[in-house]
Structures are given as C-alpha cells and as structure tokens.
Design an enzyme around this catalytic site. Structure first.
Site, short mmCIF file in Angstrom:
data_model
loop_
_atom_site.label_atom_id
_atom_site.label_comp_id
_atom_site.label_asym_id
_atom_site.label_seq_id
_atom_site.Cartn_x
_atom_site.Cartn_y
_atom_site.Cartn_z
N GLY A 172 0.84 -1.21 0.00
CA GLY A 172 0.00 0.00 0.00
C GLY A 172 0.87 1.25 0.00
N ARG A 207 0.95 -5.25 -5.22
CA ARG A 207 1.09 -6.42 -4.34
C ARG A 207 1.28 -7.58 -5.30
NH1 ARG A 207 -0.67 -4.13 0.57
NH2 ARG A 207 -2.45 -2.74 0.40
N ASP A 224 4.71 -4.18 6.22
CA ASP A 224 4.94 -5.54 6.69
C ASP A 224 5.17 -6.56 5.55
OD1 ASP A 224 4.67 -7.24 9.09
OD2 ASP A 224 3.05 -8.11 7.90
N THR A 265 4.26 3.00 5.49
CA THR A 265 2.87 2.54 5.59
C THR A 265 2.11 3.50 6.50
OG1 THR A 265 1.42 0.86 6.57
CG2 THR A 265 3.66 0.87 7.38
N ASP A 279 -0.13 2.59 8.42
CA ASP A 279 -0.62 1.83 9.57
C ASP A 279 0.24 1.98 10.84
OD1 ASP A 279 -2.45 0.93 7.72
OD2 ASP A 279 -1.52 -1.03 7.46
N ASP A 310 2.50 0.09 11.90
CA ASP A 310 2.43 -1.19 12.62
C ASP A 310 3.75 -1.97 12.61
OD1 ASP A 310 2.37 -1.65 9.92
OD2 ASP A 310 0.80 -3.16 9.99
N ARG A 363 -5.48 -1.72 8.98
CA ARG A 363 -5.43 -3.19 8.90
C ARG A 363 -5.60 -3.79 10.30
NH1 ARG A 363 -3.68 -5.92 4.30
NH2 ARG A 363 -2.41 -4.21 3.57
O1 F6P Z 1 -1.53 -1.25 4.77
C1 F6P Z 1 -2.06 -0.05 4.32
C2 F6P Z 1 -3.54 -0.15 4.09
O2 F6P Z 1 -4.00 1.11 3.67
C3 F6P Z 1 -4.36 -0.66 5.27
O3 F6P Z 1 -4.59 0.34 6.23
C4 F6P Z 1 -5.60 -1.15 4.57
O4 F6P Z 1 -6.24 -2.14 5.33
C5 F6P Z 1 -5.05 -1.72 3.29
O5 F6P Z 1 -3.80 -1.09 3.05
C6 F6P Z 1 -5.93 -1.52 2.08
O6 F6P Z 1 -5.33 -2.18 1.01
P1 F6P Z 1 -5.76 -1.98 -0.52
O7 F6P Z 1 -5.20 -0.69 -1.00
O8 F6P Z 1 -5.17 -3.15 -1.20
O9 F6P Z 1 -7.26 -1.95 -0.55
#
Ligand code: F6P
Length: 345
Positions: free
Chosen positions: A33, A94, A125, A148, A150, A152, A194
């Site tokens: 992300g 990803r 992560d 990120t 998050d 985290d 997340r």
């Molecule tokens: O890890 C970053 C994040 O924005 C999280 O907070 C969220 O759950 C996830 O990515 C969303 O992912 P995507 O962009 O694949 O929908």
C-alpha cells in the site's frame, strides 16, 4: 590516540572501502500500500546513493517490477520536485508471483542482468516479509524503509505516511463534527490500519472524539454497550466514535446497525474514510522522516548492513533486523483510551 584505537579505525575504514568497492549499483522500489512520503524517501535514497558515487536503478511496481523486469536508470533529476507529492512515482503493487520460489528466481535473474548489487525496499509488513525471504535465498544486501500509514512495524516509533494519514483523519473528523453537531447525531467514523489501531486511537485524540473502538479492547469487552451504558457527554448532543477497520470491531457499518436495533434513541450515521487516508501531500514530519531514513538506508549499506529496516527510536535512526520488525507486535498504549474517555466527559 592509543595504537589499538588507531588500528581499529584503519580496519573499519578498510572494511567500508571493501564494501563500497563491492556495491556499485543500488536498486530502489516501493511495494504494498502506498503512503504519503514515499516519494520523499525515493528522492533521499537516490540522492544519498549518488552522493556516495553509487549508480541507482528505479524498479517500477515493487516486486512485480523485479519479476517483470521494469527497471530503469535513475538520476538525481529523476527525483526532482517530488518531495511534496503523495503516492509513489515508482508506482506500487502487491505481487503474487514474488511469493513463489520461481517468481523470486526471475527477480534475482533481473537483478543480475541490471548489475544491481543491493536493494532498498520501501513499504510495510508485506514488503519486509518479502525482502526477508528473498535475502534468505539469494546473496543480495537489502535495507528496508518503513512506509505505511498503519504505523504497525515493530522497532520504529513512526512509519512514513502515518503522520499525514493522521492529519487527514483529523481534518475529516473536524468536518464531520460540524454536521454531527447541527443534526445532533452519533457518527461512527471508520479508519484504516489493517490489524493495527494507531490511526483510530490517535485520530480519536486529535479529533476530540468521544471514543475509539479498537480490536485490542473489543476482544475483551463489548465496547459499544459500555459506551452507551456510561452515556455520551451530557453537555453535548452529538458524538463521534472512531472505529478501527477490523473484523473484531465489526467495522462502523455493523456497529451502526447494532445501535439502530438496540438503541433506537440515537440518530446514527457512518462515514468510512477509506483510501483518502492514503493520499495527499506529506506533512513536514513525514518528509523529514522519509529524508532521514532514505539517507540512513544508504549509510547502512555503506557500513555493510543487510536485512535491516531503518527505524526511528526517540529521534535516533536505528537498524532493526527484518525478523524483529515483522515478527513482534507494536502494542498500543491502553491508557490513551482512558484519556479519550476522560476528556470526552
Ligand atoms: O496497509 C495499508 C492499508 O491502507 C491498510 O490500512 C488497509 O487495510 C489496506 O492497506 C488496504 O489495502 P488496498 O489498498 O489493497 O485496498
């Protein structure tokens, strides 16, 4: 200076010269992300590498670009005027294929084809987990930069993008508060993160919310019931509750549904902030963090470090082994929930 200290310094300098002689070209990528400040990190990595006389290769779309050979030469001017831009000029993805041994082999072949001797990976992560796996199979030094929203990752006080996302959440809560007040409503505002609760918790404090519903506490008690039983602030008719996106909290929609059924006296509404939390120009804090981490990542490689993430520990740049950064959980400060409750009365 005593002779042994002098010898130590000479030995250290010789080691660095040896490592620098080995590393000529550094590849940089962003993966997972995106987060505001990734561009500032790309800029810092590129410019710091060039100042150490390394060549730089930009790898597009994270690990997918390694697997599919989307790799280009990067120069100082390629990273001009990007420090203030959200997103990532290298794009991100990803990549399923990189999770397979065949995919990683393809990636390594492309690394060799482009003469890349070391990698700097910017992401969360999943990015560091991929880097750890890759480094265990192929002889390539990798340094990670935590990017990120998050926040985290263990071993760093802050990740790049977290501060900007937090400010975005605060900005949104301020606006929702206006309409919540006018209509005397209860608002559930769902934020990202997340598995982690940092955005919900600190967003609630910054936005002056009545509560934060987070998985750590929801696992132990029915936070919604408690909140309603104890009553919202009596001097005010509207209420704002931040909810961490997580199956354990049920998410804002599910909580609102429960309120409609069990506590029909409340006029309840939901706002899911979603991906707007990931965009925007990075705050000064994130630009500074990204710049320092980017420059430190190159210093780490010069010092012969590998398989470490750059962390920010009380304003100091530190090296955190990948295994620690991704394995250990960064705990929330539970007292903050008490503070939120106390300040909302
Ligand atoms: O890890 C970053 C994040 O924005 C999280 O907070 C969220 O759950 C996830 O990515 C969303 O992912 P995507 O962009 O694949 O929908």
């Amino acid at each position: 200076m005593p002779l042994h200290s002098l010898l130590y310094i000479v030995h250290y300098e010789l080691c660095i010269i040896k490592i620098m002689a080995k590393i000529k070209t550094i590849g940089v990528l962003t993966s997972g992300g995106d987060s505001p400040g990734m561009n500032a990190a790309i800029r810092a990595v590129t410019r710091a590498a060039i100042s150490h006389e390394f060549n730089v290769k930009g790898i597009y779309r994270g690990y997918r670009g390694l697997v599919e050979n989307e790799i280009v030469d990067f120069h100082a001017e390629d990273v001009s005027n990007i420090i203030h831009r959200g997103g990532t000029i290298l794009r991100t993805a990803r990549c399923k294929e990189f999770t397979t041994p065949e995919g990683r082999k393809k990636a390594y072949d492309n690394i060799c084809k482009h003469g890349i001797d070391a990698l700097v990976v910017i992401g969360g992560d999943g990015t560091l987990t991929g880097a750890k796996q890759f480094a265990s199979e192929f002889d390539i030094p990798i340094v990670g930069i935590p990017g990120t929203i998050d926040n985290d990752l263990y071993g760093t006080d802050h990740t790049i993008g977290y501060d900007t996302a937090l400010n975005t959440i605060m900005w949104c809560v301020d606006r929702i508060r206006d309409t919540a007040n006018s209509h005397e409503r209860l608002f559930f505002i769902e934020v990202m993160g997340r598995e982690a609760s940092f955005l919900a918790l600190y967003g609630a404090i910054a936005g002056g919310a009545e509560a934060a519903i987070v998985p750590e506490i929801s696992l132990e008690q029915d936070q919604l019931a408690q909140l309603i039983e104890h009553g919202f602030r009596t001097t005010k008719k509207s209420s704002i509750v931040l909810v961490a996106e997580n199956p354990v909290t049920g998410g804002a929609m599910q909580l609102a549904e429960r309120v409609r059924k069990e506590y029909p006296q409340y006029d309840v509404r939901v706002t899911i902030l979603g991906h707007l939390q990931r965009g925007g120009s990075p705050t000064a804090q994130d630009r500074i963090l990204a710049s320092r981490m980017g420059a430190t990542a190159i210093e780490a490689l010069v010092e012969g470090q590998r398989n470490v993430m750059i962390g920010d520990d009380d304003e100091q740049m530190i090296y955190v082994p990948f295994s620690k950064a991704i394995k250990y959980e960064k705990a929330i400060d539970r007292h903050l929930l008490e503070t939120i409750a106390r300040l909302s009365k």
